[in-house]
Design an enzyme around this catalytic site. Structure first.
Site, short mmCIF file in Angstrom:
data_model
loop_
_atom_site.label_atom_id
_atom_site.label_comp_id
_atom_site.label_asym_id
_atom_site.label_seq_id
_atom_site.Cartn_x
_atom_site.Cartn_y
_atom_site.Cartn_z
N SER A 12 60.21 115.23 41.92
CA SER A 12 59.50 116.04 41.28
C SER A 12 60.07 116.69 39.92
O SER A 12 61.32 116.03 39.91
CB SER A 12 59.22 117.48 41.96
OG SER A 12 60.52 118.11 42.25
N LYS A 13 59.50 117.27 39.09
CA LYS A 13 60.42 117.64 37.65
C LYS A 13 61.59 118.43 37.86
O LYS A 13 62.50 118.05 37.52
CB LYS A 13 59.45 118.68 36.99
CG LYS A 13 58.42 117.95 36.10
CD LYS A 13 58.14 118.63 35.07
CE LYS A 13 57.47 117.74 33.86
NZ LYS A 13 57.29 118.05 32.63
#
Ligand code: GLU
Length: 467
Positions: A241-242
């Site tokens: 994920s980010k």
């Protein structure tokens, strides 16, 4: 050494280049460059609704930053519709593709009925051998004639032999009813026309490969070698994920990472050479071979990236650091600072951002003094010692022009006062930086001008003398 290797990186500019993409690019780049081959860049920008110019620019900027140079001009799929059209016509002419007049509603009904019977939805080939008069008012799609039986097989460089039963692939659409070609079709056409011999890409593309192979076969194009690389996962084993690092590659630059570190980090995600961790670009080129790519997914490890970055930061030349400072809105400091303090800052920082923050702390006069530290230090004895320090520094004749000289001066001050050398370091740190922590005192003293040292000592004295 392999000969005539041509690889490519083919990002879709629907988002920024993230590290998974950069890793793919790196592998393709290394394989081509190590073998005297070509590395091509193709921007897959056919999806007008989802493309952004900004993303396109960001991809090119990221390439520039990490120093992956590609051969020739960037190829844009959006400029190649004429070529795709030609091959669609060719396949239609040869009877290898056909118009399908099924309306969207009919296709939907068919799918629903198949699902209701517990079957996998698939096109039922109803127009495959259609000879009659086409229905009115329908803009047809073009479908490829996929084999009705047999196997579609290929030897994947990472996964080994992959075989798919032809029944699993239906006559898929190669041109939509508006004439626009579909994804798998354009990828295969471009790879073939660009002479790509080896395709290294994420294994999220594995299911596209049999379809692309069918296009190659229909057009008698030479099928390239495929390497489908397992994904990079987060430490918990999930998709990145980010937060775990799946962000724009350029953000690593703003966070103070060096491209050497990032590339070194990426090459080890999915590839290894014994237990070696540090790879120079030359070593990467010499040692990387896609046949050694790991079959298991790799895990993103932020600590490792920081460790690599601090390694590369330590060996960075003064000139390289100076060239990077403007990126972090920092001006190039005095020669003395560069000569004496940089080494110390490099030792202490894991990123260029930390480097700049420490540098700022050293360069700027102290604005605020740490309250807790002040409370601890506010004794008559310390005030006296600070006054003595001022007298001592004022009297020094020879310049303090190296860390060694600064260390000697600190020792002789301690001897002169009859105190232990380190006993006044907290006080001196308070005076020079206003807080605990930060750089070592000797290189800091050596890199500051005498007037600046005296000013800071006097300011600290005034501060301690205040209630
Ligand atoms: N454009 C595709 C992507 O960004 C890559 C296509 C390919 O490598 O074949 O995921």
């Amino acid at each position: 050494m392999e000969t005539n290797i041509v690889t490519r990186f083919a990002p879709s500019p629907t988002g920024y280049l993230h590290i998974g993409g950069l890793r793919t690019a790196l592998f393709n780049y290394l394989y081509a460059r190590a073998n005297g081959g070509k590395f091509l860049l193709r921007i897959e920008d056919t999806d007008k609704a989802r493309n952004s110019n900004e993303a396109k620019e960001a991809i090119l900027r990221a390439f520039d930053w990490v120093g992956l140079d590609y051969d020739g001009e960037v190829i844009y799929q959006s400029e190649r519709f004429g070529i795709y059209e030609k091959y669609i016509q060719l396949l239609l002419g040869e009877g290898k593709a056909y118009y399908c007049y099924m309306s969207k509603e009919e296709l939907e009904d068919l799918r629903e009925a198949q699902k209701a019977r517990g079957k996998t939805p698939r096109y039922d080939n109803r127009y495959r051998d259609f000879q009659g008069t086409p229905p009115q008012g329908i803009q047809p799609v073009v479908r490829i004639k996929a084999p009705l039986e047999g196997e579609i097989s290929f030897d994947d460089g990472v996964k080994g032999k992959i075989s798919i039963n032809a029944k699993e692939i239906d006559d898929f659409i190669i041109a939509r009813s508006d004439g626009s070609p579909t994804y798998n079709f354009v990828v295969a056409i471009d790879d073939a026309l660009m002479g790509v011999t080896d395709i290294i890409r994420g294994d999220d593309h594995l299911s596209n490969t049999p379809k692309q192979i069918l296009i190659y076969q229909a057009l008698n194009f030479k099928i390239p070698k495929f390497f489908h690389v397992p994904m990079i996962l987060n430490p918990q084993g999930h998709k990145l994920s980010k937060r775990d690092g799946a962000m724009n590659v350029m953000e690593y630059q703003s966070m103070g990472y060096l491209p050497e570190a990032l590339l070194n980090f990426l090459i080890r995600l999915g590839w290894s050479y014994g237990d070696q961790e540090i790879f120079s670009k030359e070593e990467m080129l010499r040692l990387f071979n896609p046949n050694d790519l790991n079959t298991a997914p790799s895990a993103y490890n932020q600590e490792k990236l920081l460790w690599l970055n601090s390694h590369y930061l330590k060996v960075l030349s003064v000139d390289s650091i100076n060239a990077l400072l403007p990126l972090y809105n920092e001006q190039i400091p005095s020669q003395k600072i560069q000569d004496i303090l940089y080494v110390e800052l490099q030792e202490r920082s894991k990123t260029l951002q930390e480097f700049v923050a420490l540098l700022k702390e050293c360069l700027l006069p102290v604005k605020t003094y740490d309250e807790k530290m002040k409370n601890k230090l506010q004794t008559l004895e310390n005030i006296h010692l600070l006054k003595e320090l001022i007298i001592y520094f004022k009297a020094i004749k020879n310049p303090i022009d190296s860390t060694k000289v600064a260390e000697t001066e600190l020792e002789s001050f301690a001897n002169f006062q009859g105190i232990k050398p380190k006993s006044f370091f907290m006080l001196l740190r308070f005076a020079l930086l206003g807080k605990s922590g930060g750089v070592s005192l000797a290189p800091l003293l050596a890199s500051l001008e005498k007037e600046e040292i005296l000013l800071r000592l006097q300011n600290a004295l005034a501060n301690l003398e205040m209630a």
